[in-house]
Design an enzyme around this catalytic site. Structure first.
Site, PDB file in Angstrom:
ATOM      1  CD  GLU A 166     -28.802 -10.616 -26.571  1.00 15.20           C
ATOM      2  OE1 GLU A 166     -29.976 -10.193 -26.464  1.00 15.20           O
ATOM      3  OE2 GLU A 166     -28.018 -10.674 -25.616  1.00 15.20           O
ATOM      4  CG  ASN A 192     -34.681  -9.044 -29.715  1.00 14.66           C
ATOM      5  OD1 ASN A 192     -34.763  -8.901 -28.499  1.00 14.66           O
ATOM      6  ND2 ASN A 192     -33.786  -8.414 -30.451  1.00 14.66           N
ATOM      7  NE  ARG A 195     -35.589  -8.413 -23.015  1.00 18.03           N
ATOM      8  CZ  ARG A 195     -34.950  -9.518 -22.709  1.00 18.03           C
ATOM      9  NH1 ARG A 195     -35.328 -10.255 -21.700  1.00 18.03           N
ATOM     10  NH2 ARG A 195     -33.911  -9.894 -23.405  1.00 18.03           N
TER      11      ARG A 195
HETATM   12  N1  LIG Z   1     -38.091  -9.425 -33.782  1.00 21.75           N
HETATM   13  C1  LIG Z   1     -38.592  -8.272 -33.305  1.00 21.75           C
HETATM   14  N2  LIG Z   1     -39.894  -7.945 -33.488  1.00 21.75           N
HETATM   15  C2  LIG Z   1     -40.404  -6.787 -33.023  1.00 21.75           C
HETATM   16  N3  LIG Z   1     -39.688  -5.863 -32.347  1.00 21.75           N
HETATM   17  C3  LIG Z   1     -38.390  -6.124 -32.127  1.00 21.75           C
HETATM   18  C4  LIG Z   1     -37.766  -7.335 -32.588  1.00 21.75           C
HETATM   19  N4  LIG Z   1     -36.458  -7.299 -32.231  1.00 21.75           N
HETATM   20  C5  LIG Z   1     -36.279  -6.132 -31.584  1.00 21.75           C
HETATM   21  N5  LIG Z   1     -37.411  -5.407 -31.518  1.00 21.75           N
HETATM   22  C6  LIG Z   1     -37.555  -4.048 -30.935  1.00 21.75           C
HETATM   23  O1  LIG Z   1     -36.277  -3.447 -30.831  1.00 21.75           O
HETATM   24  C7  LIG Z   1     -35.997  -3.060 -29.477  1.00 21.75           C
HETATM   25  C8  LIG Z   1     -34.518  -3.259 -29.169  1.00 21.75           C
HETATM   26  O2  LIG Z   1     -34.153  -4.639 -29.187  1.00 21.75           O
HETATM   27  P1  LIG Z   1     -32.910  -5.132 -28.338  1.00 21.75           P
HETATM   28  O3  LIG Z   1     -31.724  -4.313 -28.725  1.00 21.75           O
HETATM   29  O4  LIG Z   1     -32.789  -6.602 -28.469  1.00 21.75           O
HETATM   30  O5  LIG Z   1     -33.283  -4.712 -26.831  1.00 21.75           O
HETATM   31  P2  LIG Z   1     -34.340  -5.401 -25.830  1.00 21.75           P
HETATM   32  O6  LIG Z   1     -34.742  -6.729 -26.371  1.00 21.75           O
HETATM   33  O7  LIG Z   1     -33.574  -5.510 -24.558  1.00 21.75           O
HETATM   34  O8  LIG Z   1     -35.505  -4.451 -25.734  1.00 21.75           O
HETATM   35  C9  LIG Z   1     -36.953  -3.905 -28.633  1.00 21.75           C
HETATM   36  O9  LIG Z   1     -37.243  -3.294 -27.392  1.00 21.75           O
HETATM   37  C10 LIG Z   1     -38.167  -4.022 -29.535  1.00 21.75           C
HETATM   38  O10 LIG Z   1     -38.987  -2.880 -29.454  1.00 21.75           O
HETATM   39 MG   LIG Z   2     -33.450  -8.122 -27.079  1.00 24.31          MG
END
Ligand SMILES: Nc1ncnc2c1ncn2[C@@H]1O[C@H](COP(=O)(O)OP(=O)(O)O)[C@@H](O)[C@H]1O
Ligand SMILES: [Mg+2]
Lengths: 104, 153
Positions: B55, B59, B114
């Site tokens: 995960e 990301n 996502r």
């Molecule tokens: N490493 C990262 N850099 C920038 N934005 C991030 C990062 N990790 C997560 N995000 C932000 O947080 C939100 C939620 O992440 P997550 O719970 O993994 O859901 P998803 O990846 O399905 O969108 C993402 O949609 C993104 O906007």
């Molecule tokens: Mg994610």
């Protein structure tokens, strides 16, 4: 990594997913399944997860996307044979509230 | 959970740097799981760690370095209490509102299917999750988990 195998039986299309479902493999699996759906427009899509060795939340995205697709086609989606770790992820998403899940 | 010793000196350390190519999602989780193997994890521990690492790395690839390729810095530290501390860092776009990003089902990228459950998976499969981020600078995700049957004693 991940691959798919299909079987048709009347109005039912069964797609067996194999290997690992992550963001890397989900992209290919998605287009493979959608191509089959466009071709055969089944009334029931069964996604068999019995041969999946790993799945993260990208697999949820894949399943929820196919659920929407089947709704558009006026059909239903059934997910079968999820492992215990896949069930754990399903529970986080509350998937069982709107998708039919069959366990062994 | 018993008190852990993640503030003391680790007994073993893994450092892994990978470019943000999706093929590296599998490599990152497999190598990290292999590093944890000698700490006596249960099969569920290994499955949980693989999923959480997958995960965090995904990301970095789909959010932090969207439309570009950058480096992902992974560190895993083992402690004598059979605890592992995993840090996954990027120098990507950063998160404007970390609290909102951690809310289950929140996603900024619904078009690509996502699910918005990445942080929820990390939080529930690991014992602790810390997220630090700065817009334009990047994000650091730190996860801690006590492994083996000792974890539930
Ligand atoms: N490493 C990262 N850099 C920038 N934005 C991030 C990062 N990790 C997560 N995000 C932000 O947080 C939100 C939620 O992440 P997550 O719970 O993994 O859901 P998803 O990846 O399905 O969108 C993402 O949609 C993104 O906007
Ligand atoms: Mg994610």
């Amino acid at each position: 990594m991940g691959s798919i195998k299909e079987k048709r039986n009347g109005q039912t299309l069964t797609v067996t997913l194999k290997g690992e479902i992550d963001h890397h493999s989900a992209v290919k699996m998605r287009s493979g399944i959608d191509k089959l759906l466009e071709e055969s427009r089944p009334s029931t899509l069964i996604l068999d997860l019995g041969s999946i060795e790993f799945m993260d939340s990208s697999g949820l995205g894949l399943i929820m996307g196919r659920y929407k697709k089947m709704n558009e086609l006026g059909g239903e989606l059934i997910v079968c044979n999820p492992s215990d770790s896949i069930l754990k992820i399903f529970r986080l998403a509350g998937l069982g509230r709107f998708i039919k899940i069959q366990t062994k | 959970m018993k008190k852990t010793d993640t503030k003391s000196t680790p007994i073993n350390t893994l450092k892994l740097t990978l470019p943000s190519l999706s093929v590296n999602e599998g490599i990152a989780r497999t190598v990290t799981a292999a590093f944890c193997a000698y700490l006596g994890p249960t099969a569920t521990d290994i499955a949980d760690i693989k999923c959480a690492v997958s995960e965090a790395v995904t990301n970095c690839i789909v959010h932090a370095y969207k439309n570009t390729v950058g480096m992902i810095y992974i560190t895993a530290e083992a402690f004598s209490s059979s605890t592992v501390k995993i840090t996954i860092r990027d120098k990507g776009c950063g998160i404007a509102d970390v609290k909102q990003a951690r809310v289950p089902l929140f996603t900024t990228d619904a078009e690509s299917e996502r699910s918005g459950l990445g942080f929820t998976v990390m939080e529930s499969f690991m014992d602790k999750l810390y997220v630090r981020s700065k817009i334009g600078r990047g994000t650091v995700v730190t996860m801690i988990k006590r492994l083996g049957n000792a974890a539930t004693e």
